[in-house]
Design an enzyme around this catalytic site. Structure first.
Site, PDB file in Angstrom:
ATOM      1  CG  ASP A  71      -2.175   0.828   1.038  1.00  0.00           C
ATOM      2  OD1 ASP A  71      -2.066   2.051   0.842  1.00  0.00           O
ATOM      3  OD2 ASP A  71      -3.273   0.249   1.051  1.00  0.00           O
TER       4      ASP A  71
ATOM      5  NE  ARG B 230     -15.368  10.247  -3.904  1.00  0.00           N
ATOM      6  CZ  ARG B 230     -14.114   9.783  -3.823  1.00  0.00           C
ATOM      7  NH1 ARG B 230     -13.864   8.534  -4.004  1.00  0.00           N
ATOM      8  NH2 ARG B 230     -13.115  10.589  -3.551  1.00  0.00           N
TER       9      ARG B 230
ATOM     10  CE1 TYR C 234     -13.410   3.611  -9.038  1.00  0.00           C
ATOM     11  CE2 TYR C 234     -15.692   3.124  -9.583  1.00  0.00           C
ATOM     12  CZ  TYR C 234     -14.529   2.818  -8.887  1.00  0.00           C
ATOM     13  OH  TYR C 234     -14.494   1.722  -8.074  1.00  0.00           O
TER      14      TYR C 234
ATOM     15  CB  THR D 118     -14.303   0.896   2.050  1.00  0.00           C
ATOM     16  OG1 THR D 118     -14.452   1.715   0.891  1.00  0.00           O
ATOM     17  CG2 THR D 118     -14.704  -0.532   1.730  1.00  0.00           C
TER      18      THR D 118
ATOM     19  CE  LYS E  94     -11.990   0.483 -10.115  1.00  0.00           C
ATOM     20  NZ  LYS E  94     -11.018  -0.422  -9.477  1.00  0.00           N
TER      21      LYS E  94
ATOM     22  NE  ARG F 211     -19.032   8.057  -8.196  1.00  0.00           N
ATOM     23  CZ  ARG F 211     -20.004   8.814  -7.712  1.00  0.00           C
ATOM     24  NH1 ARG F 211     -20.540   9.773  -8.455  1.00  0.00           N
ATOM     25  NH2 ARG F 211     -20.455   8.632  -6.477  1.00  0.00           N
TER      26      ARG F 211
HETATM   27  P1  NAP Z   1      -9.981   2.390   0.173  1.00  0.00           P
HETATM   28  O1  NAP Z   1     -10.622   2.090   1.476  1.00  0.00           O
HETATM   29  O2  NAP Z   1      -9.751   3.811  -0.241  1.00  0.00           O
HETATM   30  O3  NAP Z   1      -8.596   1.589   0.112  1.00  0.00           O
HETATM   31  C1  NAP Z   1      -7.766   1.674  -1.002  1.00  0.00           C
HETATM   32  C2  NAP Z   1      -6.325   1.548  -0.545  1.00  0.00           C
HETATM   33  O4  NAP Z   1      -5.504   1.618  -1.727  1.00  0.00           O
HETATM   34  C3  NAP Z   1      -5.890   2.705   0.360  1.00  0.00           C
HETATM   35  O5  NAP Z   1      -5.125   2.225   1.442  1.00  0.00           O
HETATM   36  C4  NAP Z   1      -5.059   3.561  -0.579  1.00  0.00           C
HETATM   37  O6  NAP Z   1      -4.048   4.300   0.074  1.00  0.00           O
HETATM   38  C5  NAP Z   1      -4.440   2.506  -1.465  1.00  0.00           C
HETATM   39  N1  NAP Z   1      -3.916   3.074  -2.689  1.00  0.00           N
HETATM   40  C6  NAP Z   1      -4.408   4.116  -3.407  1.00  0.00           C
HETATM   41  N2  NAP Z   1      -3.606   4.384  -4.441  1.00  0.00           N
HETATM   42  C7  NAP Z   1      -2.589   3.476  -4.396  1.00  0.00           C
HETATM   43  C8  NAP Z   1      -1.437   3.245  -5.184  1.00  0.00           C
HETATM   44  N3  NAP Z   1      -1.148   4.028  -6.231  1.00  0.00           N
HETATM   45  N4  NAP Z   1      -0.603   2.228  -4.862  1.00  0.00           N
HETATM   46  C9  NAP Z   1      -0.869   1.461  -3.782  1.00  0.00           C
HETATM   47  N5  NAP Z   1      -1.923   1.650  -2.976  1.00  0.00           N
HETATM   48  C10 NAP Z   1      -2.783   2.650  -3.284  1.00  0.00           C
HETATM   49  O7  NAP Z   1     -10.804   1.740  -1.041  1.00  0.00           O
HETATM   50  P2  NAP Z   1     -11.800   0.464  -1.124  1.00  0.00           P
HETATM   51  O8  NAP Z   1     -13.191   0.940  -1.053  1.00  0.00           O
HETATM   52  O9  NAP Z   1     -11.333  -0.604  -0.221  1.00  0.00           O
HETATM   53  O10 NAP Z   1     -11.561   0.083  -2.659  1.00  0.00           O
HETATM   54  C11 NAP Z   1     -10.648  -0.920  -3.058  1.00  0.00           C
HETATM   55  C12 NAP Z   1     -10.898  -1.242  -4.513  1.00  0.00           C
HETATM   56  O11 NAP Z   1     -12.271  -1.612  -4.670  1.00  0.00           O
HETATM   57  C13 NAP Z   1     -10.664  -0.071  -5.483  1.00  0.00           C
HETATM   58  O12 NAP Z   1     -10.069  -0.561  -6.665  1.00  0.00           O
HETATM   59  C14 NAP Z   1     -12.062   0.439  -5.770  1.00  0.00           C
HETATM   60  O13 NAP Z   1     -12.159   1.061  -7.027  1.00  0.00           O
HETATM   61  C15 NAP Z   1     -12.840  -0.863  -5.725  1.00  0.00           C
HETATM   62  N6  NAP Z   1     -14.279  -0.677  -5.477  1.00  0.00           N
HETATM   63  C16 NAP Z   1     -14.703  -0.132  -4.312  1.00  0.00           C
HETATM   64  C17 NAP Z   1     -16.070   0.025  -4.115  1.00  0.00           C
HETATM   65  C18 NAP Z   1     -16.642   0.611  -2.859  1.00  0.00           C
HETATM   66  O14 NAP Z   1     -17.850   0.897  -2.848  1.00  0.00           O
HETATM   67  N7  NAP Z   1     -15.865   0.778  -1.786  1.00  0.00           N
HETATM   68  C19 NAP Z   1     -16.981  -0.369  -5.115  1.00  0.00           C
HETATM   69  C20 NAP Z   1     -16.492  -0.914  -6.286  1.00  0.00           C
HETATM   70  C21 NAP Z   1     -15.129  -1.078  -6.448  1.00  0.00           C
HETATM   71  P3  NAP Z   1      -4.322   5.856   0.426  1.00  0.00           P
HETATM   72  O15 NAP Z   1      -5.410   5.831   1.458  1.00  0.00           O
HETATM   73  O16 NAP Z   1      -3.012   6.349   0.915  1.00  0.00           O
HETATM   74  O17 NAP Z   1      -4.774   6.489  -0.865  1.00  0.00           O
END
Ligand code: NAP
Length: 251
Positions: free
Chosen positions: A37, A192, A151, A186, A155, A148
């Protein structure tokens, strides 16, 4: 069932949210997990949670967009059994509200990040004729999501990358699948929500987009990833597993 003992896994973006839940679940199933991360504090917390539960994990500071750093990680970790490309970032806006810089920023992490890490580690899997690559795409990789633009653009690319990799390399023993979550509670979604004038109303509306009437939990995405990581899913490659509470079915 779904035993991961003896397997080595790399989960990007595992310092928070979905990535953390996946890392915890893999470790609980016996895998040695590399928690990668940008966020060192979050990554260290994930490792602490795993080790406190008796699992094995190490933290690596990594920007998935940094091709050189990713290359160096291959030398450090060696061969992988499971790769989860989870790191991803969001952006809200139509095309008119999206700058070229916004699009480039999302592309660097959400698309180039998946490219960099997969390209770097794939030879280690092909050499052993086994491995499971799991990309965390989104409902926004299957259907358009209002406001979006950047985004959704990235995706859809992640879903396309998954299918292309499956076509080119499944015959060599490595499997490629993606998971398409709907809204999952999350920090990604919590951040958001803060952008809305009425976050509670936005929370209710976001929950209502899913047929089950609630958002997902990170542990529910981790359960899907666990299946795709395990040998029990050997038949499955090139799939886009919807974990969206029915959002994509329609209204
Ligand atoms: P999150 O809580 O924001 O966690 C994402 C993690 O990735 C954070 O620790 C972030 O670090 C890290 N990160 C960001 N940019 C990075 C990079 N360049 N290299 C390495 N690490 C990096 O997000 P999440 O909701 O768990 O989402 C995880 C994945 O699921 C994403 O791909 C997202 O698009 C996908 N997703 C999420 C949802 C949702 O509703 N939550 C829905 C559909 C898809 P920092 O905090 O320092 O930026």
């Amino acid at each position: 069932m779904f035993n991961l003992t003896g397997k080595t896994a790399l989960v990007t973006g595992a310092g928070s949210g979905i990535g953390r839940a996946i890392a915890q679940r893999f470790a609980a199933a016996g895998a040695q997990v590399c928690v990668a991360d940008l966020d060192a504090k979050g990554g260290a917390e994930t490792v602490a949670l795993i080790t406190a539960a008796g699992g094995r994990a190490e933290f690596v500071a990594l920007d998935v967009a940094d091709e050189e750093a990713v290359g160096a990680l291959v030398w450090r970790l060696g061969a992988l059994d499971i790769l989860v490309n989870n790191a991803g970032i969001g952006h809200v806006g139509t095309i008119l509200q999206t700058t070229g810089a916004d699009l480039d920023r999302l592309y660097r992490v959400n698309v180039r990040g998946v490219f960099n890490v997969t390209k770097a580690f794939l030879p280690t899997m092909l050499a052993r004729k086994k491995g499971s690559v799991i990309n965390i795409a989104s409902i926004g990789g299957i259907v358009a999501v209002r406001d979006r633009f950047a985004y959704v653009t990235t995706k859809f690319a992640v879903v396309g990358i998954t299918k292309q990799l499956a076509l080119d390399h499944s015959a060599e023993g490595v499997r490629f699948n993606c998971i398409c979550p709907g809204r999952v509670e999350t920090p990604f979604v919590q951040n958001r929500l803060k952008e809305y004038a009425d976050p509670e109303k936005a929370y209710r509306e976001m929950s209502a987009t899913q047929l089950i009437g609630r958002m997902g939990r990170p542990e529910e995405i981790a359960a899907a990833a666990h299946y795709l990581a395990s040998d029990e899913s050997e038949l499955v490659t090139g799939a886009s597993l919807m974990a969206d509470g029915g959002w994509s079915v329609g209204k």
